[in-house]
Design an enzyme around this catalytic site. Structure first.
Site, PDB file in Angstrom:
ATOM      1  N   HIS A 151       0.830   5.250   1.287  1.00 24.81           N
ATOM      2  CA  HIS A 151       0.204   6.276   2.115  1.00 24.81           C
ATOM      3  C   HIS A 151       0.295   7.604   1.372  1.00 24.81           C
ATOM      4  O   HIS A 151       1.353   7.931   0.814  1.00 24.81           O
ATOM      5  CB  HIS A 151       0.991   6.482   3.418  1.00 24.81           C
ATOM      6  CG  HIS A 151       1.064   5.290   4.312  1.00 24.81           C
ATOM      7  ND1 HIS A 151       0.348   5.201   5.487  1.00 24.81           N
ATOM      8  CD2 HIS A 151       1.796   4.152   4.243  1.00 24.81           C
ATOM      9  CE1 HIS A 151       0.642   4.066   6.098  1.00 24.81           C
ATOM     10  NE2 HIS A 151       1.518   3.409   5.363  1.00 24.81           N
ATOM     11  N   HIS A 181       0.835  -1.205   0.000  1.00 24.66           N
ATOM     12  CA  HIS A 181       0.000   0.000   0.000  1.00 24.66           C
ATOM     13  C   HIS A 181       0.863   1.246   0.000  1.00 24.66           C
ATOM     14  O   HIS A 181       1.999   1.232   0.468  1.00 24.66           O
ATOM     15  CB  HIS A 181      -0.947   0.026   1.206  1.00 24.66           C
ATOM     16  CG  HIS A 181      -0.250  -0.146   2.514  1.00 24.66           C
ATOM     17  ND1 HIS A 181       0.152  -1.385   2.975  1.00 24.66           N
ATOM     18  CD2 HIS A 181       0.135   0.744   3.463  1.00 24.66           C
ATOM     19  CE1 HIS A 181       0.743  -1.245   4.144  1.00 24.66           C
ATOM     20  NE2 HIS A 181       0.763   0.043   4.458  1.00 24.66           N
TER      21      HIS A 181
HETATM   22  P1  5GP Z   1       1.986   0.263   7.280  1.00 26.48           P
HETATM   23  O1  5GP Z   1       2.388   0.398   8.702  1.00 26.48           O
HETATM   24  O2  5GP Z   1       1.842  -1.187   6.936  1.00 26.48           O
HETATM   25  O3  5GP Z   1       2.765   1.034   6.304  1.00 26.48           O
HETATM   26  O4  5GP Z   1       0.563   0.942   7.174  1.00 26.48           O
HETATM   27  C1  5GP Z   1      -0.608   0.367   7.588  1.00 26.48           C
HETATM   28  C2  5GP Z   1      -1.562   1.501   7.810  1.00 26.48           C
HETATM   29  O5  5GP Z   1      -2.849   0.950   7.906  1.00 26.48           O
HETATM   30  C3  5GP Z   1      -1.295   2.290   9.110  1.00 26.48           C
HETATM   31  O6  5GP Z   1      -1.113   3.653   8.799  1.00 26.48           O
HETATM   32  C4  5GP Z   1      -2.557   2.043   9.930  1.00 26.48           C
HETATM   33  O7  5GP Z   1      -2.952   3.198  10.599  1.00 26.48           O
HETATM   34  C5  5GP Z   1      -3.570   1.625   8.895  1.00 26.48           C
HETATM   35  N1  5GP Z   1      -4.552   0.675   9.369  1.00 26.48           N
HETATM   36  C6  5GP Z   1      -4.349  -0.394  10.182  1.00 26.48           C
HETATM   37  N2  5GP Z   1      -5.497  -1.067  10.360  1.00 26.48           N
HETATM   38  C7  5GP Z   1      -6.443  -0.413   9.649  1.00 26.48           C
HETATM   39  C8  5GP Z   1      -7.845  -0.637   9.440  1.00 26.48           C
HETATM   40  O8  5GP Z   1      -8.438  -1.571   9.957  1.00 26.48           O
HETATM   41  N3  5GP Z   1      -8.479   0.246   8.641  1.00 26.48           N
HETATM   42  C9  5GP Z   1      -7.848   1.307   8.055  1.00 26.48           C
HETATM   43  N4  5GP Z   1      -8.584   2.108   7.293  1.00 26.48           N
HETATM   44  N5  5GP Z   1      -6.539   1.546   8.218  1.00 26.48           N
HETATM   45  C10 5GP Z   1      -5.835   0.695   9.012  1.00 26.48           C
END
Ligand code: 5GP
Length: 143
Positions: free
Chosen positions: A108, A106
């Site tokens: 951001h 993903h």
């Molecule tokens: P990563 O840490 O893998 O780069 O980003 C994962 C992102 O997903 C984090 O910014 C976190 O806040 C978001 N996130 C985690 N669980 C959920 C969820 O259940 N729903 C949504 N909309 N975002 C989530």
């Protein structure tokens, strides 16, 4: 950790399948964009591919990556129009040691507002759904 197999039970896979709720910004047959529920700033959005089962940037087929990055540009443009930030960051984490917490590739999009500090990554309380929906509506209107 960069060689982890894709787990179909990850939270974003559940959002794609409609098994978990999300405040959606954009969806077609390949791309889904939705609000980050632990936003680092107002309008923090996520963009994922719906059919490419990639854990990280190294796993994804380049056609799907191109679809993803095109969507990132489109959503970022709508955030600019809809929320009027002073800047934005595009961030993408690969592997838990690098900060990745959800193992479905993903991007951001984190709007930056001058004078306002960012929240910490993946921290804090979940945002209010109505507030997220109000921001998503402004972004959607600009798409
Ligand atoms: P990563 O840490 O893998 O780069 O980003 C994962 C992102 O997903 C984090 O910014 C976190 O806040 C978001 N996130 C985690 N669980 C959920 C969820 O259940 N729903 C949504 N909309 N975002 C989530």
């Amino acid at each position: 950790m960069l060689n982890a197999a894709y787990d179909c039970e990850n939270i974003f896979a559940k959002i794609i399948r409609g098994e978990m709720p999300a405040v959606k910004i954009y969806e077609d047959d390949k791309i889904l964009s939705f609000m980050d529920v632990f936003p680092q700033s107002d309008g923090h959005a996520l963009v994922i591919h719906k059919t490419a089962q990639a854990v990280n940037l190294l796993d994804v087929e380049q056609g799907a990556l191109s679809e993803l990055t095109t969507a990132v540009q489109n959503i970022a443009g709508a955030i600019k129009t809809g929320l009027n930030p002073d800047g934005f960051r595009v961030v993408q984490f690969n592997g838990a040691p690098a900060g990745q917490t959800v193992f479905h590739l993903h991007f951001h999009i984190i709007p930056i507002y001058e004078g306002k500090s960012l929240g910490r990554h993946g921290d804090g309380a979940p945002a209010d759904t109505d507030a997220l929906e109000a921001m998503a509506a402004k972004i959607r209107a600009a798409l």
